[in-house]
Design an enzyme around this catalytic site. Sequence first.
Site, PDB file in Angstrom:
ATOM      1  CG  ASP A  83       6.251  -2.834 -12.041  1.00 42.79           C
ATOM      2  OD1 ASP A  83       6.962  -2.531 -11.077  1.00 42.79           O
ATOM      3  OD2 ASP A  83       5.089  -3.235 -11.908  1.00 42.79           O
ATOM      4  CG  ASP A  91       1.593   0.404 -11.213  1.00 43.41           C
ATOM      5  OD1 ASP A  91       1.236   1.484 -11.724  1.00 43.41           O
ATOM      6  OD2 ASP A  91       1.139  -0.007 -10.143  1.00 43.41           O
ATOM      7  CD  GLU A 107      -0.479  -5.951  -8.951  1.00 40.71           C
ATOM      8  OE1 GLU A 107       0.280  -5.229  -8.289  1.00 40.71           O
ATOM      9  OE2 GLU A 107      -1.721  -5.783  -8.985  1.00 40.71           O
ATOM     10  NE  ARG A 151      -2.939  -1.144  -8.165  1.00 40.04           N
ATOM     11  CZ  ARG A 151      -2.360  -2.335  -8.194  1.00 40.04           C
ATOM     12  NH1 ARG A 151      -3.087  -3.427  -8.304  1.00 40.04           N
ATOM     13  NH2 ARG A 151      -1.044  -2.439  -8.121  1.00 40.04           N
ATOM     14  CG  ASP A 152      -6.168   3.940  -5.463  1.00 41.75           C
ATOM     15  OD1 ASP A 152      -5.722   2.805  -5.760  1.00 41.75           O
ATOM     16  OD2 ASP A 152      -6.492   4.266  -4.310  1.00 41.75           O
ATOM     17  CD  GLU A 153       0.127   1.088  -7.535  1.00 43.45           C
ATOM     18  OE1 GLU A 153       1.291   0.754  -7.384  1.00 43.45           O
ATOM     19  OE2 GLU A 153      -0.841   0.390  -7.158  1.00 43.45           O
ATOM     20  CG  HIS A 208       0.892  -5.219 -12.978  1.00 42.08           C
ATOM     21  ND1 HIS A 208       0.444  -4.318 -12.042  1.00 42.08           N
ATOM     22  CD2 HIS A 208       2.214  -5.346 -12.764  1.00 42.08           C
ATOM     23  CE1 HIS A 208       1.463  -3.934 -11.285  1.00 42.08           C
ATOM     24  NE2 HIS A 208       2.550  -4.543 -11.712  1.00 42.08           N
ATOM     25  CD1 TRP A 261      10.368  -0.988  -8.212  1.00 44.23           C
ATOM     26  CD2 TRP A 261      11.358  -2.880  -7.550  1.00 44.23           C
ATOM     27  NE1 TRP A 261       9.405  -1.973  -8.160  1.00 44.23           N
ATOM     28  CE2 TRP A 261       9.974  -3.132  -7.749  1.00 44.23           C
ATOM     29  CE3 TRP A 261      12.167  -3.929  -7.139  1.00 44.23           C
ATOM     30  CZ2 TRP A 261       9.404  -4.394  -7.542  1.00 44.23           C
ATOM     31  CZ3 TRP A 261      11.601  -5.182  -6.933  1.00 44.23           C
ATOM     32  CH2 TRP A 261      10.243  -5.411  -7.134  1.00 44.23           C
TER      33      TRP A 261
END
Length: 894
Positions: free
Chosen positions: A483, A470, A747, A474-476, A768, A535
């Site tokens: 997506d 995605d 995003e 960052r912390d993802e 994103h 999703w």
Amino acid sequence: MRKLVLCLPLLATCLAAGAQLRVTHLTCEGLSDPLGVDNLHPRLGWELQEGGRGVLQTAYEVKVEKDKKVVWETGKVASDASVYVAYAGAPLVSAQGYSWQVRVWDNRGHTSPWSAKTFWRMGLLTPSDWTAQWIVPGVDNGNAPLFRKTFQAGKKIREATLFITVHGMYEARINGQRVGDAYLAPGWTSYNKRLEYQVYDVTGLLRQGDNALGVTVGLGWFRSPLGFPRVGDHYGKENGLLAQLELTYTDGTTERIGTGDTWKSSPGSILSATIYDGETIDTRLDKTGWDKPGYDDASWSPVALRDFPKTTLIATHNEPVRKHETFTPVSVITTPKGEHVLDFGQNLVGWVVVKISGKPGDSVILSHAEVLDKAGNFYTDNLRSAKAQDSYVLRGGEQVLEPHFTFHGFRYVRLDQYPGPVRLEDFQAVALYSDMPLTGSFHCSDTMINQLQHNIQWGQKGNFLDVPTDCPQRDERLGWTGDAQVFSRTATFNRNAHNFFVKWLQDVSADQTAEGIVPPVIPNVIDGVFGSAGWADVSTIMPWNVYLAYGDTQVLRNQYPSMKAWVEYIHKVSRNDLWNTGSHFGDWLYYSPADDNDGRAAVTDKYLIAQCFYAHSTQLLIDAARVLGRTEDVATYTDLLARIKDAFMHEYVTPNGRMVSPTQTAYVLALQFDMLPESLRAQAADRLVGNIRAYNNHLTTGFLGTPYLCHVLTRFGHTDVAYQLLFQDTYPSWLYPIKMGATTIWERWDGIKTDGTFETPGMNSFNHYAYGAIGDWLYRVVSGIDTYTDAPGYKHIVIKPHPGGRLTSAEATYAVNYGTIASSWIIAGGQFTLHVTVPVNTSATVYIPASSVDAVREGAGALSASAGVTVKGMEDGYAVVEVGSGDYTFSAPR
């Protein structure tokens, strides 16, 4: 602007070839010369090249050899199939190599020469083929231990093949040289169910006599803290290595060197390396020569054996992550805070390579960020807890520094510590992404739209890092399913994403629950599993999109149980055929005015959205069942679909056709998925347009409505409105981020606000790809390249351009399994001119905007007199013709 002569080089190539029929671009399982094939009936493909028009393959002959002996010879097969031709010869042998070639016949009476021979090597087909043992460090050797083994090759080596995987990430080296050019291997899968191994031809790295094999193993996705909350050791607590080197000597004898208790391990110079936080290396701890024979490893520790499973091992089907474009900084900035920041000019994913000279103990610390704040300072708040920092301690002298087992999403790099002067030429940002072949290009007369296409492509590059993430900074950095599904059709245009998606879809199936729920993240590393509309529907939407793009029936066959399980789950939790239960993300990140005094917020009922996707997934299941010949399922789910749509009408639509949620997304989904009876569709489209007008010709859609918005407008005769949305450059719009300096897709529609401030840092990625799904409309509508479902994979092509807006020209190319399709149009001097290239062994239906058939010319003559062109008539303002392969130029007054 470039002149629209895109087809001319291709035409010149065809003319140069003359009438010579040739076979090129041979593939096995969609790859050139693949190593590690584990399909017992690998599928072969090829392209045809021949000048002239209307060329079709009528027959082929394939010959496969092993050790110069024929193991399969088809003879002349009467067929136009040139892709997915399955091997049907003698049983294939584990780890063995095979060569093959093909020749073809065409409808002109020509026979091609035999193609050049190409190659594939089988993988290790059963767990028992792995005689190597899993090993781990015998003592704590840090989170990036080194493993080492020396051996002697007593004879001259004819070929050598390395099979390898790890629990973590690895870099392998033989005799001081790196093995292969793959990075972040073995990639990310649902490791406890599917662990990929890689295969390398290492013949050129070995020699007769003493040799050394060394492997560094980092935490990777296997052990790095990931997800919500950040949890480490998600798949295991040890860095495991499994490697098997197979040698064949010139005298025909063989030898196998595998991991086992004779290996040794030691800590190295990598002190830490995690996905989110970056890498720390103390180069003073480098063990020079550790990967060469003759190194003194007496102080190294013995390894320990582990009984990790081999039943989960699978060959790698997709292209690896490799290094690609490099960027030298465009400038070094001194921020208002006095920090030194490098600007690489492009938001990318990868890392920075630094050339430096310093004293022993000097430090280099690089921090990464996507943007500068309003004041011009380095901005990292949107990284959340991700440190995104690489740190080095120098051993002294000249050095080249780069990380190994992490990656960053960045445009800017802050020099937190740096000895000596800053010279731009000493820094190089390297882009890392899965090495999917570039297949699509789009260019038009508008520079802003061209930048939009650039941003879409770079959003895909940065986030297609073995899984469709995605965001990369960052912390993802997780494989969010919603997506991926909304962008999947665009992705197939830009690059050959077939193997990439097929691999990831197998993880979708692997992580799907027994009840049929598809988690929102694949591979699943987050707490809580629920099936969110739009999703979890990745399980039906993406297989169908892959089938349409590549014509691969096998992907439907493989994914059909997953597709059916998801639809059955919804059926089970629905009440009276209405899916109004569960948790849903809804139309994620839709536009909502800051000042909503008049109640215009574009909030779409989440259960309305769920019902639309319930219908859509059911329809796709019906479509897949029809392709696979599952007639009972076709009947069963056709009946269910009718009930789903009836339930939708009763719950969400008034008798006169108004939606309960009068939003753009509600009308878009209802129209896209045919939720409304035909008698209500035109007025629903008019209401959609009215909503857009009410927002001053702006979109308000989020992740689920945006991909279909312009398609729906075009389908119902409002292409002019779609173009108005495309060219809108104030928030919210596709071009607003470009005005604000974006080089990738954001995003949020307003990641940077008009006053220069940011959206909430808790969720504000500047790379994103989801909103980049408009790329699908650029290819399929603006340039007009599409495929018919009766012959998917562009065997039967549609060319139907929709000129509009302020565009005076557009051109696109698309390399498919049969060759390259091209469509380019220009409006000049009151004339519309369309250039079309159709690959050999395909056909196309071409739509030329015109007032009548008689108004259209092909080349210098009348359309009716054009060789290879069959006129079908007029349809909705288009002259319609059928053509075979070749180059065509159509023109009509505009």
